[in-house]
Each structure stands twice: as C-alpha cells, then as structure tokens.
Enzyme design. Structure first.
Site, PDB file in Angstrom:
ATOM      1  N   THR A 191       4.907   2.545  -0.473  1.00 34.98           N
ATOM      2  CA  THR A 191       3.794   3.188  -1.165  1.00 34.98           C
ATOM      3  C   THR A 191       3.878   4.707  -1.077  1.00 34.98           C
ATOM      4  O   THR A 191       4.450   5.243  -0.112  1.00 34.98           O
ATOM      5  CB  THR A 191       2.460   2.721  -0.526  1.00 34.98           C
ATOM      6  N   ASP A 192       3.258   5.371  -2.045  1.00 35.45           N
ATOM      7  CA  ASP A 192       3.188   6.841  -1.987  1.00 35.45           C
ATOM      8  C   ASP A 192       2.229   7.315  -0.891  1.00 35.45           C
ATOM      9  O   ASP A 192       2.229   8.493  -0.528  1.00 35.45           O
ATOM     10  CB  ASP A 192       2.762   7.418  -3.348  1.00 35.45           C
ATOM     11  N   GLU A 193       1.418   6.373  -0.355  1.00 35.00           N
ATOM     12  CA  GLU A 193       0.411   6.785   0.632  1.00 35.00           C
ATOM     13  C   GLU A 193       1.044   7.263   1.932  1.00 35.00           C
ATOM     14  O   GLU A 193       0.392   7.927   2.731  1.00 35.00           O
ATOM     15  CB  GLU A 193      -0.577   5.634   0.884  1.00 35.00           C
ATOM     16  N   TYR A 200      -3.246   1.545   7.219  1.00 32.79           N
ATOM     17  CA  TYR A 200      -2.353   0.928   6.218  1.00 32.79           C
ATOM     18  C   TYR A 200      -1.128   1.797   5.984  1.00 32.79           C
ATOM     19  O   TYR A 200       0.012   1.341   6.116  1.00 32.79           O
ATOM     20  CB  TYR A 200      -3.102   0.692   4.905  1.00 32.79           C
ATOM     21  N   LYS A 246       2.898   1.185   6.831  1.00 33.22           N
ATOM     22  CA  LYS A 246       3.962   1.199   5.815  1.00 33.22           C
ATOM     23  C   LYS A 246       5.004   2.266   6.160  1.00 33.22           C
ATOM     24  O   LYS A 246       6.209   2.061   5.989  1.00 33.22           O
ATOM     25  CB  LYS A 246       3.378   1.457   4.416  1.00 33.22           C
TER      26      LYS A 246
HETATM   27  P1  NAD Z   1      -1.094  -8.234  -2.179  1.00 32.72           P
HETATM   28  O1  NAD Z   1      -2.019  -7.998  -1.038  1.00 32.72           O
HETATM   29  O2  NAD Z   1      -1.622  -8.617  -3.513  1.00 32.72           O
HETATM   30  O3  NAD Z   1      -0.031  -9.373  -1.776  1.00 32.72           O
HETATM   31  C1  NAD Z   1       0.589  -9.419  -0.520  1.00 32.72           C
HETATM   32  C2  NAD Z   1       1.268 -10.786  -0.385  1.00 32.72           C
HETATM   33  O4  NAD Z   1       1.921 -10.818   0.890  1.00 32.72           O
HETATM   34  C3  NAD Z   1       0.281 -11.957  -0.422  1.00 32.72           C
HETATM   35  O5  NAD Z   1       0.764 -12.961  -1.281  1.00 32.72           O
HETATM   36  C4  NAD Z   1       0.240 -12.430   1.025  1.00 32.72           C
HETATM   37  O6  NAD Z   1      -0.043 -13.819   1.130  1.00 32.72           O
HETATM   38  C5  NAD Z   1       1.632 -12.087   1.497  1.00 32.72           C
HETATM   39  N1  NAD Z   1       1.704 -11.916   2.961  1.00 32.72           N
HETATM   40  C6  NAD Z   1       0.871 -11.188   3.751  1.00 32.72           C
HETATM   41  N2  NAD Z   1       1.260 -11.286   5.027  1.00 32.72           N
HETATM   42  C7  NAD Z   1       2.368 -12.080   5.055  1.00 32.72           C
HETATM   43  C8  NAD Z   1       3.221 -12.536   6.079  1.00 32.72           C
HETATM   44  N3  NAD Z   1       3.024 -12.197   7.377  1.00 32.72           N
HETATM   45  N4  NAD Z   1       4.276 -13.314   5.744  1.00 32.72           N
HETATM   46  C9  NAD Z   1       4.479 -13.666   4.447  1.00 32.72           C
HETATM   47  N5  NAD Z   1       3.698 -13.268   3.439  1.00 32.72           N
HETATM   48  C10 NAD Z   1       2.644 -12.484   3.734  1.00 32.72           C
HETATM   49  O7  NAD Z   1      -0.198  -6.918  -2.238  1.00 32.72           O
HETATM   50  P2  NAD Z   1       0.414  -6.165  -3.516  1.00 32.72           P
HETATM   51  O8  NAD Z   1      -0.614  -5.275  -4.073  1.00 32.72           O
HETATM   52  O9  NAD Z   1       1.103  -7.150  -4.375  1.00 32.72           O
HETATM   53  O10 NAD Z   1       1.500  -5.242  -2.785  1.00 32.72           O
HETATM   54  C11 NAD Z   1       2.847  -5.680  -2.618  1.00 32.72           C
HETATM   55  C12 NAD Z   1       3.621  -4.590  -1.909  1.00 32.72           C
HETATM   56  O11 NAD Z   1       3.557  -3.383  -2.662  1.00 32.72           O
HETATM   57  C13 NAD Z   1       3.074  -4.248  -0.511  1.00 32.72           C
HETATM   58  O12 NAD Z   1       4.156  -4.034   0.349  1.00 32.72           O
HETATM   59  C14 NAD Z   1       2.285  -2.970  -0.732  1.00 32.72           C
HETATM   60  O13 NAD Z   1       2.275  -2.172   0.449  1.00 32.72           O
HETATM   61  C15 NAD Z   1       3.092  -2.319  -1.847  1.00 32.72           C
HETATM   62  N6  NAD Z   1       2.313  -1.402  -2.704  1.00 32.72           N
HETATM   63  C16 NAD Z   1       1.218  -1.861  -3.403  1.00 32.72           C
HETATM   64  C17 NAD Z   1       0.521  -0.982  -4.227  1.00 32.72           C
HETATM   65  C18 NAD Z   1      -0.662  -1.434  -5.052  1.00 32.72           C
HETATM   66  O14 NAD Z   1      -1.244  -0.611  -5.772  1.00 32.72           O
HETATM   67  N7  NAD Z   1      -1.055  -2.692  -5.019  1.00 32.72           N
HETATM   68  C19 NAD Z   1       0.913   0.351  -4.319  1.00 32.72           C
HETATM   69  C20 NAD Z   1       2.011   0.791  -3.566  1.00 32.72           C
HETATM   70  C21 NAD Z   1       2.736  -0.110  -2.782  1.00 32.72           C
HETATM   71  P1  TYD Z   2      -7.950   1.112  -3.988  1.00 35.12           P
HETATM   72  O1  TYD Z   2      -7.840   0.261  -5.204  1.00 35.12           O
HETATM   73  O2  TYD Z   2      -8.582   0.529  -2.765  1.00 35.12           O
HETATM   74  O3  TYD Z   2      -6.485   1.682  -3.678  1.00 35.12           O
HETATM   75  P2  TYD Z   2      -6.004   2.836  -2.624  1.00 35.12           P
HETATM   76  O4  TYD Z   2      -7.034   3.008  -1.582  1.00 35.12           O
HETATM   77  O5  TYD Z   2      -4.742   2.253  -2.101  1.00 35.12           O
HETATM   78  O6  TYD Z   2      -5.785   4.083  -3.441  1.00 35.12           O
HETATM   79  O7  TYD Z   2      -8.797   2.400  -4.353  1.00 35.12           O
HETATM   80  C1  TYD Z   2      -8.427   3.268  -5.414  1.00 35.12           C
HETATM   81  C2  TYD Z   2      -9.408   4.426  -5.364  1.00 35.12           C
HETATM   82  O8  TYD Z   2     -10.710   3.933  -5.687  1.00 35.12           O
HETATM   83  C3  TYD Z   2      -9.523   5.070  -3.992  1.00 35.12           C
HETATM   84  O9  TYD Z   2      -9.721   6.480  -4.152  1.00 35.12           O
HETATM   85  C4  TYD Z   2     -10.763   4.434  -3.407  1.00 35.12           C
HETATM   86  C5  TYD Z   2     -11.627   4.188  -4.633  1.00 35.12           C
HETATM   87  N1  TYD Z   2     -12.536   3.043  -4.516  1.00 35.12           N
HETATM   88  C6  TYD Z   2     -13.926   3.204  -4.708  1.00 35.12           C
HETATM   89  O10 TYD Z   2     -14.407   4.316  -4.986  1.00 35.12           O
HETATM   90  N2  TYD Z   2     -14.720   2.100  -4.574  1.00 35.12           N
HETATM   91  C7  TYD Z   2     -14.233   0.869  -4.271  1.00 35.12           C
HETATM   92  O11 TYD Z   2     -15.034  -0.103  -4.139  1.00 35.12           O
HETATM   93  C8  TYD Z   2     -12.827   0.713  -4.097  1.00 35.12           C
HETATM   94  C9  TYD Z   2     -12.229  -0.641  -3.762  1.00 35.12           C
HETATM   95  C10 TYD Z   2     -12.006   1.821  -4.242  1.00 35.12           C
END
Ligand code: NAD
Ligand code: TYD
Length: 365
Positions: free
Chosen positions: A127-129, A153, A157
């Site tokens: 992630t960019d975070e 989080y 990561k």
């Molecule tokens: P998500 O929470 O939707 O899915 C995570 C999946 O991992 C789930 O299916 C869960 O059951 C599985 N999981 C959790 N713990 C596990 C374990 N111990 N063993 C096996 N499986 C397990 O997440 P996502 O949004 O699809 O994110 C996927 C990846 O992308 C993550 O690594 C996250 O850090 C990264 N990422 C997500 C975003 C975003 O905006 N969603 C942005 C940047 C990076």
């Molecule tokens: P989120 O989807 O939780 O992703 P991330 O924290 O990884 O960026 O949140 C996106 C943005 O929206 C973040 O600035 C937090 C804000 N946010 C709210 O203002 N209210 C909410 O209920 C949620 C879930 C997020």
C-alpha cells in the site's frame, strides 16, 4: 502454463485479480489460499475456475504442501488485515497476518523454491500508506520515498515490505512488490468509504465523515490495479518496487458528493429503485447528500496520499484506464445489480458488519 498461488484471493482485490488473470491466462492454474475472515467470501470466486483452499498463510506446513502438490511457480500475496479503523481498535491481528503471515509465506517459498533450485516469482501487494502522509504541496510518493507509516495497519504492511526486500537481498528469492493507492470497485467489503457510503445512502443511514472530510486519497479502480499487478508479473524487474496509482486525487468530501449525485441521478432515471430502496432520501425526492454527518476524526488520520507511478508507466507501460467518474458510476451500478451479494455474503456480510458496527460514530456538530 503457470501455476499461481493467490493468497487472500477470496477478498476484494484478490478475487478481482483471479478473475482478471484467468480471463487473460485461461490455461494457467490458480489456487487460492484464504482463511475466509470477515472480509473473505467464497461467493467472490463462484464464477471462476480457481481452487479455493481454506487455510491460514501463517500455516507454513500447509503453504509448503500447496507449493509442492500444485507445482506452484508464482505467489501473488494479497492476504492481509486491510482496514485502518480495525487496526486502531485491535492491532494484534495485523501483526499476526501481515507480518508473521508474510514471513511464514517467505520461509516456505525460500525453502521450496530457492533451496530446491526452482524458477519462481513472489509478488507482494502493498500500500501507499507505508510512505506516511503528505502536505498539500508535497510531491507524490515515489518508490524511493522514505517509509513513515502512521497506523498499525500501515506499520504492519511496512514491516512485511521490508521482509520481502530482505528475502530477496539475503536469500535471492525472486520478488517484486507493488504499492498502490486506495482501490474501489466490485466485491469491496462495505467497511471501506465508497461501498459503506453507498449502502448507507440506499438505507437512509448517516454518512459518517471523519473530521473535516478534506483528507485526500488517490483513487484506483480495482481493474486498473489488476492490470498493474499483471504488468509487474509479466514485465517487472526482479527485486524492484513499483507504485500503482489511479491518477485521481480527490478530497473525501468531493468523493462523497460525486457518489451522492450519481445515486440521485439514478433514482430520478429509474423509478424501480424507489421501490427497492424506500428508505433512501432519493426515494423521497430528497438529496442523498442530506445524510452527510461529520463525526470525530480517526486518530492519526493521514491527511493526503498521492502516487507517482511514472516508473510503472515507463518500465511496464502501465496506464490507468478508468476515470474516477466512470469507475465510480460502474461501481455503483455493480452494487445495485448485486444486492444479494452485499445482503448475503458468506455470513450476511454487510448486515453482520452493520449490526456489529465497531466504531463509535458520534456526530460532532
Ligand atoms: P480484503 O480485506 O478485502 O481481503 C483480504 C483477504 O485476505 C480476505 O479474503 C481474508 O479472508 C484473507 N485473509 C486475511 N487473513 C488471512 C490469513 N491469515 N490467511 C489467509 N487469508 C487471510 O483486502 P483487499 O482490500 O482485497 O486488500 C488486498 C491487499 O491489497 C492487502 O494486502 C492490502 O494491504 C492491499 N491494499 C489494499 C488497498 C485497498 O484500497 N483495498 C490499497 C492498497 C493495498
Ligand atoms: P478507507 O476506505 O477506510 O481507506 P483508508 O483509510 O485506507 O484510506 O477510508 C478512505 C478515507 O475515507 C479516509 O480518509 C477515511 C475516510 N472515511 C470516512 O470519512 N468515514 C468512514 O466511515 C470511512 C470508512 C472512511
């Protein structure tokens, strides 16, 4: 023909990636390893020719067995605890899965692939975070921006990114890493901003905006992310890191206003929506934006993220294809067309989540 192990493939991005990969590599074999936590849903894979193995990435013996029996040559590692709010309330699971789980995978991969002299690739999705937060005038995150994670989080990561890097440099594991911005699109669990606010709008529930709502994120459609990961797998250089962004920096309030306007437009154009969602303001001729509610800010809330993906564009020919407006409209359409998914899920996902709503969201004004 390749044989992929996709960890976390029953989650949001992982399931989209499995669909994308199989549509472009139909002869490849895909095994998904997923623990099916609250965020995982086996229905996300129903329509796909992938094998789902329910298990934990921390289970090194299971991972080794899968590498052997499925002749895996590529790991694409998505599995993680992924929500910042949950990491603030309970960081332990983030250390367990994101740090120790990634390390268990790396150990099994090293032993089976490096010690066994087998060709392989370990791609780590991050992630960019990990880069921390930006001021309005700071340049966007580059791959060489120093790490400065601010939430449990992002710290977990960051630790996993460092372990992947170390396993490449120390043991010669053939790794790549991608760091992407906020994703949105089909199958996203409705705890994240866009699906949560859409479903709250349809149910006539408040839209809890943290702080002043001026936090900026760089929105990436999940299909563009999947294209980016595929480009890294196909053309990325071993040991390298690639940033993947959507080129769509927006303040949260602008995202929310765009979402509300699109819902209002759809309700005006499709009278059937008023019958399906009678509690939505748009069903009563009121603006969806009337649900906006400013609530206490998230502790340590990062102000701005922005991704510079020039390296991926130059080296991999990566280009995001979705504009935010068209990507959001398509996403809203998907949720409207898949009501049974978000009402049901493996354990009634959205309903269960809303009933167990874990965050105190008190209006501040
Ligand atoms: P998500 O929470 O939707 O899915 C995570 C999946 O991992 C789930 O299916 C869960 O059951 C599985 N999981 C959790 N713990 C596990 C374990 N111990 N063993 C096996 N499986 C397990 O997440 P996502 O949004 O699809 O994110 C996927 C990846 O992308 C993550 O690594 C996250 O850090 C990264 N990422 C997500 C975003 C975003 O905006 N969603 C942005 C940047 C990076
Ligand atoms: P989120 O989807 O939780 O992703 P991330 O924290 O990884 O960026 O949140 C996106 C943005 O929206 C973040 O600035 C937090 C804000 N946010 C709210 O203002 N209210 C909410 O209920 C949620 C879930 C997020």
């Amino acid at each position: 023909m390749a044989s992929l192990l996709v960890t976390g493939g029953a989650g949001f991005i992982g399931a989209n990636f499995v669909g994308h990969w199989l549509s472009t590599h139909p002869d490849d074999r895909v095994t998904v390893l997923d623990l099916l936590t609250y965020a995982g849903n086996r229905a996300n894979l129903d329509h796909l020719a992938a094998e789902l193995v329910v298990g934990d990435i921390r289970d090194e013996r299971l991972v080794t067995e899968l590498l052997q029996t499925r002749a895996i040559d590529t790991i694409v590692h998505f599995a993680a605890e992924s929500h910042v709010d949950r990491s603030i309330l309970g960081p332990d699971a983030f250390i367990e899965t994101n740090v120790l789980g990634t390390h268990a995978l790396l150990k099994a991969a090293r032993q089976h692939w490096v010690d066994g002299g087998r060709p392989h690739r370990f791609h780590h999705v991050s992630t960019d975070e990990v880069y921390g937060t930006l001021s309005p005038t700071d340049p966007a995150f580059r791959e060489d921006t120093p790490y400065a994670p601010n939430s449990p989080y992002s710290a977990s990561k960051a630790a996993s990114d460092h372990l992947v890097r170390a396993y490449h440099h120390t043991y010669g594991l053939q790794t790549t890493t991608s760091n992407c911005s906020n994703n949105y699109g089909p199958y996203q669990f409705p705890e994240k901003l866009i699906p949560l606010f859409l479903l709250n709008t349809l149910a006539g529930r408040p839209l809890p905006i943290y702080g002043d709502g001026q936090q900026v994120r760089d929105w990436l459609h999940v299909e563009d992310h999947c294209h980016g990961i595929a480009a890294v797998l196909e053309r990325g250089r071993i040991g390298e890191v690639y940033n993947i962004g959507g080129g769509a920096e927006m303040a949260n309030l602008a995202v929310i206003d765009t979402l509300c306007a699109e819902v209002d437009r759809l309700f005006a154009a499709e009278p059937a929506l008023k019958e399906r969602f009678p509690d939505a303001p748009a069903a009563k001729g009121l603006p969806s934006a009337s649900l906006k509610s400013f609530v206490t800010d998230r502790p340590g809330h990062d102000r701005r993220y922005a991704i510079d993906c020039e390296k991926a564009m130059r080296e991999l020919d990566y280009r995001p294809r979705h504009s935010f407006e068209s990507g959001l409209a398509a996403t809203i359409r998907w949720y409207l067309d898949h009501e049974s998914w978000w009402r049901g899920g493996q354990d009634g996902s959205y309903r269960a989540f809303m009933q167990a709503n874990y965050r105190d969201r008190q209006p501040v004004a």
